[in-house]
Design a protein around this motif. Structure first.
Motif, PDB file in Angstrom:
ATOM      1  N   SER A   1     143.505  56.698  52.921  1.00 39.30           N
ATOM      2  CA  SER A   1     144.021  57.803  53.732  1.00 39.30           C
ATOM      3  C   SER A   1     144.608  58.866  52.825  1.00 39.30           C
ATOM      4  CB  SER A   1     145.104  57.292  54.698  1.00 39.30           C
ATOM      5  OG  SER A   1     145.716  58.363  55.386  1.00 39.30           O
TER       6      SER A   1
ATOM      7  N   ARG B   1     139.086  60.445  60.681  1.00 42.90           N
ATOM      8  CA  ARG B   1     140.346  61.181  60.563  1.00 42.90           C
ATOM      9  C   ARG B   1     141.306  60.727  61.671  1.00 42.90           C
ATOM     10  NH1 ARG B   1     139.215  67.292  62.886  1.00 42.90           N
ATOM     11  NH2 ARG B   1     138.095  66.657  64.778  1.00 42.90           N
TER      12      ARG B   1
ATOM     13  N   TRP C   1     134.409  62.250  51.123  1.00 46.57           N
ATOM     14  CA  TRP C   1     134.794  62.364  52.541  1.00 46.57           C
ATOM     15  C   TRP C   1     133.794  61.631  53.429  1.00 46.57           C
ATOM     16  CZ3 TRP C   1     139.508  63.555  53.148  1.00 46.57           C
ATOM     17  CH2 TRP C   1     140.144  64.626  52.532  1.00 46.57           C
TER      18      TRP C   1
ATOM     19  N   THR D   1     137.272  70.696  51.421  1.00 49.29           N
ATOM     20  CA  THR D   1     138.197  69.969  52.288  1.00 49.29           C
ATOM     21  C   THR D   1     137.381  69.188  53.330  1.00 49.29           C
ATOM     22  OG1 THR D   1     138.354  71.780  53.889  1.00 49.29           O
ATOM     23  CG2 THR D   1     139.910  71.819  52.026  1.00 49.29           C
ATOM     24  N   TRP D   2     138.088  68.385  54.140  1.00 48.84           N
ATOM     25  CA  TRP D   2     137.365  67.580  55.150  1.00 48.84           C
ATOM     26  C   TRP D   2     136.636  68.484  56.136  1.00 48.84           C
ATOM     27  CZ3 TRP D   2     136.797  66.711  60.311  1.00 48.84           C
ATOM     28  CH2 TRP D   2     136.246  65.505  60.708  1.00 48.84           C
ATOM     29  N   ASP D   3     137.291  69.531  56.651  1.00 49.20           N
ATOM     30  CA  ASP D   3     136.652  70.443  57.612  1.00 49.20           C
ATOM     31  C   ASP D   3     135.476  71.163  56.983  1.00 49.20           C
ATOM     32  OD1 ASP D   3     138.335  69.871  59.794  1.00 49.20           O
ATOM     33  OD2 ASP D   3     139.864  71.280  59.095  1.00 49.20           O
TER      34      ASP D   3
ATOM     35  N   ASN E   1     145.362  63.472  52.524  1.00 47.46           N
ATOM     36  CA  ASN E   1     145.513  64.701  53.293  1.00 47.46           C
ATOM     37  C   ASN E   1     144.169  65.397  53.467  1.00 47.46           C
ATOM     38  OD1 ASN E   1     146.263  67.526  54.026  1.00 47.46           O
ATOM     39  ND2 ASN E   1     148.336  66.756  53.687  1.00 47.46           N
ATOM     40  N   CYS E   2     143.897  65.872  54.690  1.00 48.05           N
ATOM     41  CA  CYS E   2     142.587  66.483  54.988  1.00 48.05           C
ATOM     42  C   CYS E   2     142.358  67.772  54.207  1.00 48.05           C
ATOM     43  CB  CYS E   2     142.468  66.778  56.498  1.00 48.05           C
ATOM     44  SG  CYS E   2     142.482  65.303  57.552  1.00 48.05           S
TER      45      CYS E   2
ATOM     46  N   HIS F   1     145.807  63.522  58.234  1.00 46.04           N
ATOM     47  CA  HIS F   1     145.137  62.725  57.202  1.00 46.04           C
ATOM     48  C   HIS F   1     143.709  62.405  57.625  1.00 46.04           C
ATOM     49  CE1 HIS F   1     148.289  61.077  54.223  1.00 46.04           C
ATOM     50  NE2 HIS F   1     148.682  62.264  54.682  1.00 46.04           N
ATOM     51  N   CYS F   2     142.855  62.313  56.613  1.00 45.16           N
ATOM     52  CA  CYS F   2     141.458  61.928  56.787  1.00 45.16           C
ATOM     53  C   CYS F   2     141.136  60.815  55.783  1.00 45.16           C
ATOM     54  CB  CYS F   2     140.527  63.126  56.565  1.00 45.16           C
ATOM     55  SG  CYS F   2     140.808  64.503  57.734  1.00 45.16           S
TER      56      CYS F   2
END
Length: 333
Positions: free
Chosen positions: A310, A265, A261, A220-222, A312-313, A294-295
């Motif tokens: 864009s 964000r 990624w 995921t983005w994180d 979903n993160c 969103h990211c």
């Protein structure tokens, strides 16, 4: 005045008697007795006049006494009236003074009541203060105990810090050695330094690593940002079109990847890069409207858009990390 009349009349009588004696030497005894009676009447008239005079004098004396008494009584009455007026004025002054004293007494009574209330309140406050003081003493004792505990903990922390400082120094040495090995690897017994470590690509003043990871290892983005931080970097920040073209041109070396990624964000309703700056070229991303949660990903060059999308993160994708390139200076002899 009655006395003078009597004397004159007496003289006339004596004169008549003498005349009668000279003319009538030879009168009878009866005539002598009549004359004697007449003389006695004159004497009685004289005595009556004297009595009347005495009565008049007595009445005059009584009148004078009555007048003197009445005068004295009038003077005393006037004096009494003056004294009464003075006493009334004194009584009025005393009444005023009494009213003032009563007012003063009432004020003093009110002040006394207020003082009693204040005293009662002060006693209550004093009781509260004594209880509060006792609580403070108890708290102070607790604080002393806590202070001793904190001093013990501080000593332990100081010892730990010293140990950590030693470890940090050793880690710095290790990291320095790691940096030397990464940026200045030994090639054929010769150490050659580069601006980017092994496996990283350099463009201008930045180094990039393209992590084209396929499922199920994508993040995921994180998670991708956390991986970049472990590599002493962050998700890539694109500052201009040239940098965007460079990243898109060197990605997509493997199939099964729908996007990478990057460090963009939505934060508080705006597209924001990980370095805190805002996205100035809104046309780069589709759709342009920021959506919370969103990211942004970089998409392939064969997709007809402006390069960013864009999503979903929480989606899973590959990622691109970026950090500053190492500056190398040539030493001149």
């Amino acid at each position: 005045m009655s006395l003078n009349f009597s004397d004159k009349k007496e003289e006339e009588t004596v004169y008549d008697e003498v005349k009668v004696k000279n003319e009538l030497i030879e009168q009878t005894d009866d005539t002598k007795d009549e004359k004697a009676n007449n003389r006695d009447g004159h004497f009685r008239q004289l005595a009556c006049c004297l009595g009347i005079l005495c009565v008049v004098l007595l009445l005059a004396i009584i009148g004078v006494c009555v007048y003197i008494t009445a005068f004295n009584h009038t003077s005393e009455q006037n004096q009494l009236k003056e004294n009464l007026t003075i006493l009334q004025a004194v009584n009025l002054n005393l009444t005023n003074i009494n009213n003032k004293l009563n007012s003063t007494v009432n004020n003093l009574t009110v002040q006394l009541d207020n003082l009693n209330k204040s005293y009662t309140a002060l006693e209550s406050n004093n009781t509260d203060l004594i209880a509060e003081n006792q609580k403070l003493k108890t708290q102070n004792q607790k604080l002393k105990t806590q202070n001793q505990q904190l001093e013990t903990q501080m000593k332990n922390l100081t010892d730990m810090l010293q140990d950590m400082e030693t470890e940090r120094n050793e880690l710095n040495v290790s990291r320095a050695q790691w940096s030397i090995d990464q940026y200045c690897p030994i090639d054929k017994a010769v150490r050659q330094c580069k601006s980017c470590q092994v496996g990283w690509l350099q463009d201008q003043s930045s180094c990039y690593v393209i992590l084209d990871v396929r499922p199920p290892n994508q993040k995921t983005w994180d998670e991708a940002q956390a991986d970049c931080k472990e590599r002493n970097s962050e998700l890539a920040v694109i500052n201009n079109r040239q940098e965007k073209a460079y990243i898109r041109g060197r990605s997509w070396n493997r199939t099964g990847i729908s996007g990478y990624w990057i460090g963009l964000r939505v934060v508080d309703g705006k597209w924001t890069w990980v370095d805190g700056s805002d996205l100035t070229e809104i046309s780069w991303i589709q759709p342009e409207t920021p959506t919370e949660g969103h990211c942004a990903i970089s998409v392939p060059t064969n997709i007809p858009n402006n390069g960013l999308k864009s999503v979903n993160c929480s989606d899973r994708n590959a990622w691109i990390c970026e950090k500053k390139a190492l500056r190398l200076f040539e030493l001149k002899g």
